[in-house]
Design a protein around this motif. Structure first.
Motif, PDB file in Angstrom:
ATOM      1  N   ALA A 146      74.708  87.522 -57.519  1.00 51.37           N
ATOM      2  CA  ALA A 146      74.954  86.679 -57.238  1.00 51.37           C
ATOM      3  C   ALA A 146      76.303  85.611 -57.318  1.00 51.37           C
ATOM      4  CB  ALA A 146      74.197  85.678 -56.361  1.00 51.37           C
ATOM      5  N   VAL A 147      76.704  85.945 -56.391  1.00 50.35           N
ATOM      6  CA  VAL A 147      77.843  84.037 -56.789  1.00 50.35           C
ATOM      7  C   VAL A 147      77.735  82.951 -55.399  1.00 50.35           C
ATOM      8  CG1 VAL A 147      79.758  83.727 -55.663  1.00 50.35           C
ATOM      9  CG2 VAL A 147      79.879  85.775 -55.965  1.00 50.35           C
ATOM     10  N   PHE A 148      76.675  81.719 -56.912  1.00 54.69           N
ATOM     11  CA  PHE A 148      77.283  80.707 -56.399  1.00 54.69           C
ATOM     12  C   PHE A 148      78.169  80.140 -56.261  1.00 54.69           C
ATOM     13  CE2 PHE A 148      73.266  82.236 -57.497  1.00 54.69           C
ATOM     14  CZ  PHE A 148      71.974  81.640 -57.415  1.00 54.69           C
ATOM     15  N   LEU A 149      78.688  78.922 -54.740  1.00 58.99           N
ATOM     16  CA  LEU A 149      79.407  77.948 -54.474  1.00 58.99           C
ATOM     17  C   LEU A 149      79.196  77.501 -53.725  1.00 58.99           C
ATOM     18  CD1 LEU A 149      81.970  81.289 -53.077  1.00 58.99           C
ATOM     19  CD2 LEU A 149      82.557  80.448 -55.136  1.00 58.99           C
ATOM     20  N   GLU A 150      80.081  76.278 -53.785  1.00 59.02           N
ATOM     21  CA  GLU A 150      79.319  74.754 -52.666  1.00 59.02           C
ATOM     22  C   GLU A 150      79.854  74.610 -51.738  1.00 59.02           C
ATOM     23  OE1 GLU A 150      78.743  71.418 -55.070  1.00 59.02           O
ATOM     24  OE2 GLU A 150      80.120  73.077 -57.130  1.00 59.02           O
ATOM     25  N   PRO A 151      80.389  74.308 -51.153  1.00 61.44           N
ATOM     26  CA  PRO A 151      80.881  74.022 -49.124  1.00 61.44           C
ATOM     27  C   PRO A 151      82.064  73.838 -49.893  1.00 61.44           C
ATOM     28  CG  PRO A 151      78.798  74.203 -48.988  1.00 61.44           C
ATOM     29  CD  PRO A 151      79.068  74.428 -49.781  1.00 61.44           C
ATOM     30  N   VAL A 152      82.039  72.034 -50.561  1.00 59.94           N
ATOM     31  CA  VAL A 152      82.884  71.693 -50.912  1.00 59.94           C
ATOM     32  C   VAL A 152      82.638  71.661 -52.119  1.00 59.94           C
ATOM     33  CG1 VAL A 152      83.881  69.386 -50.649  1.00 59.94           C
ATOM     34  CG2 VAL A 152      83.463  70.034 -48.881  1.00 59.94           C
ATOM     35  N   GLN A 153      83.315  71.762 -53.419  1.00 57.74           N
ATOM     36  CA  GLN A 153      83.159  71.518 -54.744  1.00 57.74           C
ATOM     37  C   GLN A 153      83.007  69.766 -54.558  1.00 57.74           C
ATOM     38  OE1 GLN A 153      84.744  74.233 -57.837  1.00 57.74           O
ATOM     39  NE2 GLN A 153      84.520  72.944 -59.065  1.00 57.74           N
ATOM     40  N   ASN A 154      81.933  69.589 -56.147  1.00 56.32           N
ATOM     41  CA  ASN A 154      81.678  68.238 -55.849  1.00 56.32           C
ATOM     42  C   ASN A 154      81.987  67.798 -57.285  1.00 56.32           C
ATOM     43  OD1 ASN A 154      80.455  65.408 -56.479  1.00 56.32           O
ATOM     44  ND2 ASN A 154      78.874  66.483 -57.777  1.00 56.32           N
ATOM     45  N   ALA A 155      82.153  68.383 -58.459  1.00 59.10           N
ATOM     46  CA  ALA A 155      82.768  68.004 -59.545  1.00 59.10           C
ATOM     47  C   ALA A 155      84.167  68.494 -59.839  1.00 59.10           C
ATOM     48  CB  ALA A 155      81.867  68.630 -60.980  1.00 59.10           C
ATOM     49  N   GLY A 156      84.828  67.426 -60.410  1.00 61.01           N
ATOM     50  CA  GLY A 156      86.567  67.762 -60.234  1.00 61.01           C
ATOM     51  C   GLY A 156      86.858  66.866 -59.352  1.00 61.01           C
ATOM     52  N   GLY A 157      85.925  66.294 -57.931  1.00 65.15           N
ATOM     53  CA  GLY A 157      86.305  65.361 -57.109  1.00 65.15           C
ATOM     54  C   GLY A 157      87.119  66.241 -55.862  1.00 65.15           C
ATOM     55  N   CYS A 158      85.375  66.862 -55.217  1.00 71.73           N
ATOM     56  CA  CYS A 158      85.683  66.871 -54.020  1.00 71.73           C
ATOM     57  C   CYS A 158      86.362  68.317 -53.491  1.00 71.73           C
ATOM     58  CB  CYS A 158      85.456  65.772 -53.302  1.00 71.73           C
ATOM     59  SG  CYS A 158      84.307  64.243 -53.317  1.00 71.73           S
ATOM     60  N   PHE A 159      86.665  69.346 -53.939  1.00 71.90           N
ATOM     61  CA  PHE A 159      87.342  70.059 -53.966  1.00 71.90           C
ATOM     62  C   PHE A 159      87.088  70.873 -52.606  1.00 71.90           C
ATOM     63  CE2 PHE A 159      87.952  70.924 -58.458  1.00 71.90           C
ATOM     64  CZ  PHE A 159      88.849  69.938 -59.134  1.00 71.90           C
TER      65      PHE A 159
END
Length: 471
Positions: free
Chosen positions: A235-248
């Protein structure tokens, strides 16, 4: 604005008890202020009040959670009514009406055929469950070697051992190593730092270069699958907008290319939407917002707007198929997963989303939220404002031309020693973070509007202007 919330003697007693007995999460107990632990006692709408009666604007929706705001009687009454009828029943070969109804409603809202709902208590547990399900699915379908997970650097996916292994934050992982093996991390989609991520090969200056960066970032997932061997990657796990690092946010076309890569290598795409689901980006699910089809969605937080603990994995029908064979079982579960009161609140939460037009409200005002925050770009300390919907990060720099970030000492002294404390003093509850580069994160309740955005911007402007003088 202040109003007496607690009698002074009661506030003092709670402060003493908190100091002596409460072990708070992600808290530097040795660095607590002399005034002690901030104690919140009441919430209403987009505001919170502390034990001294001081009012704060909730710029973080609790923790990306309080979609409908604080103090709603209708959600509290949904929990109370269910507790008076059936307070507890596990979903271990049994069911109860609110869990069934919420699962049915969720299946009707998810993109594609994500018609199976596995309830958990939290987002970390949802991520843990999704990884176990991916491994179990491939084992049952004759590919037991597919067990590895690919995720992105700096990304946060939870605190349980499996979820923490998927997380791409070395500082969070090191105290608990060795963790679960079989995780691989690739580049994130931080367009502001694209040239650093691509070793100078790409610099984002316009829409076309942003698309090229997106293709490059998606290709890193394909290269990682090939390097590990597609027969080993589950599997590949991805957030639609990445949280940590500041909303990518993702560059245009990024998720569509990732979907093609996953299909090519028979790898499951998991959309980790613990934050991004339930209206945070203006749609019920982040995958819908960015128009891609995952095989699973992990979620929690906004599913009940924080009025009761609940998480879920929303899975494709094909992942359920091998478990429908006689004797097959997904040997996994939680005592309180799908708790009657929590799922009853979840049902009511979705009813309110529809009756009050919450998604439409976010879509109507998201542009104003962005433009209000972007006014801060005139400050020398603000390097980038990025995000989507009601979910934004403000990256802080000490030189806008070179994009030079804070040193470790500057982060400690200015971000945590001054900005975080000062924002709170000025009446704004939000997050200052340096997991990656120093950022301030904002995620107000979805009922917030232009007047609230103005208040947030004015507090940020005052505090960040003062912070610049300390560099």
């Amino acid at each position: 604005m202040t109003e007496r919330a607690l009698p002074p003697e009661e506030a003092s007693r709670l402060q003493s008890a908190a100091t002596q007995h409460l072990w708070m999460h992600f808290t530097r107990h040795g660095d607590l202020p002399e005034t002690g632990v901030p104690i919140m006692t009441r919430g209403e709408g987009v505001h919170l009040w502390d034990a001294d009666g001081k009012r704060y604007i909730d710029g973080l929706a609790g923790l990306f959670t309080s979609q409908l705001g604080h103090g709603r009687r209708d959600l509290a009454e949904a929990a109370a009514q269910q507790m008076g009828t059936l307070e507890f029943m596990p979903l271990w070969s049994y069911a109860h009406p609110p869990a069934i109804e919420l699962a049915e409603r969720l299946a009707g809202l998810t993109p594609g055929d994500l018609d199976r709902v596995f309830f958990t208590n939290s987002g970390s547990e949802a991520v843990e469950t999704a990884w176990k399900l991916a491994k179990n699915y491939f084992r049952l379908t004759g590919r037991p070697g597919k067990h590895k997970v690919i995720s992105r650097t700096t990304a946060y996916h939870g605190t349980t051992h499996g979820a923490l292994s998927i997380t791409g934050l070395a500082g969070l992982k090191q105290p608990f190593e060795p963790l679960v093996p079989s995780t691989v991390h690739v580049s994130n989609t931080n367009a502001y730092r694209a040239s650093e991520l691509t070793a100078g090969a790409l610099e984002v200056t316009d829409e076309q270069s942003l698309e090229r960066f997106g293709r490059w970032a998606a290709d890193q997932i394909g290269l990682a699958i090939e390097a590990e061997g597609e027969d080993s990657v589950a599997a590949v796990f991805l957030e639609p907008v990445q949280n940590a690092g500041g909303c990518f946010p993702p560059p245009p076309g990024y998720f569509q290319q990732v979907r093609e890569i996953c299909d090519e290598h028979d790898v499951l795409l998991v959309s980790d939407e613990v934050i991004c689901a339930f209206g945070r980006l203006g749609h019920m699910f982040g995958a819908e917002h960015f128009d891609y089809q995952p095989d699973m969605i992990t979620t929690a937080k906004g599913i009940t707007s924080g009025y009761a603990p609940l998480g879920a994995v929303l899975a494709s029908e094909r992942l359920m198929e091998p478990f429908l064979q006689s004797g097959a079982m997904f040997g996994h579960g939680y005592t309180f997963g799908g708790h009657p009161a929590s799922t009853a609140v979840g049902v009511k939460n979705l009813e309110i989303f529809e009756s009050e037009g919450v998604l439409e409200h976010v879509q109507q005002h998201a542009g104003t939220f962005r433009s209000t925050l972007e006014r801060l770009l005139d400050l020398p300390i603000v390097g980038d404002v990025r995000g989507e919907g009601y979910f934004y990060g403000i990256e802080l720099v000490k030189d806008k031309t070179s994009r030079a970030s804070f040193s470790a000492e500057e982060s400690e002294r200015i971000l945590f020693g001054f900005i975080s404390k000062k924002l709170y003093e000025e009446g704004l509850y939000c997050r200052a973070d340096d997991r990656g580069d120093p950022v301030i994160q904002l995620s107000p309740p979805l009922i917030a509007g232009p007047e609230d955005f103005e208040e947030i911007e004015q507090i940020l402007r005052h505090v960040l202007s003062e912070a610049w003088t300390l560099l």
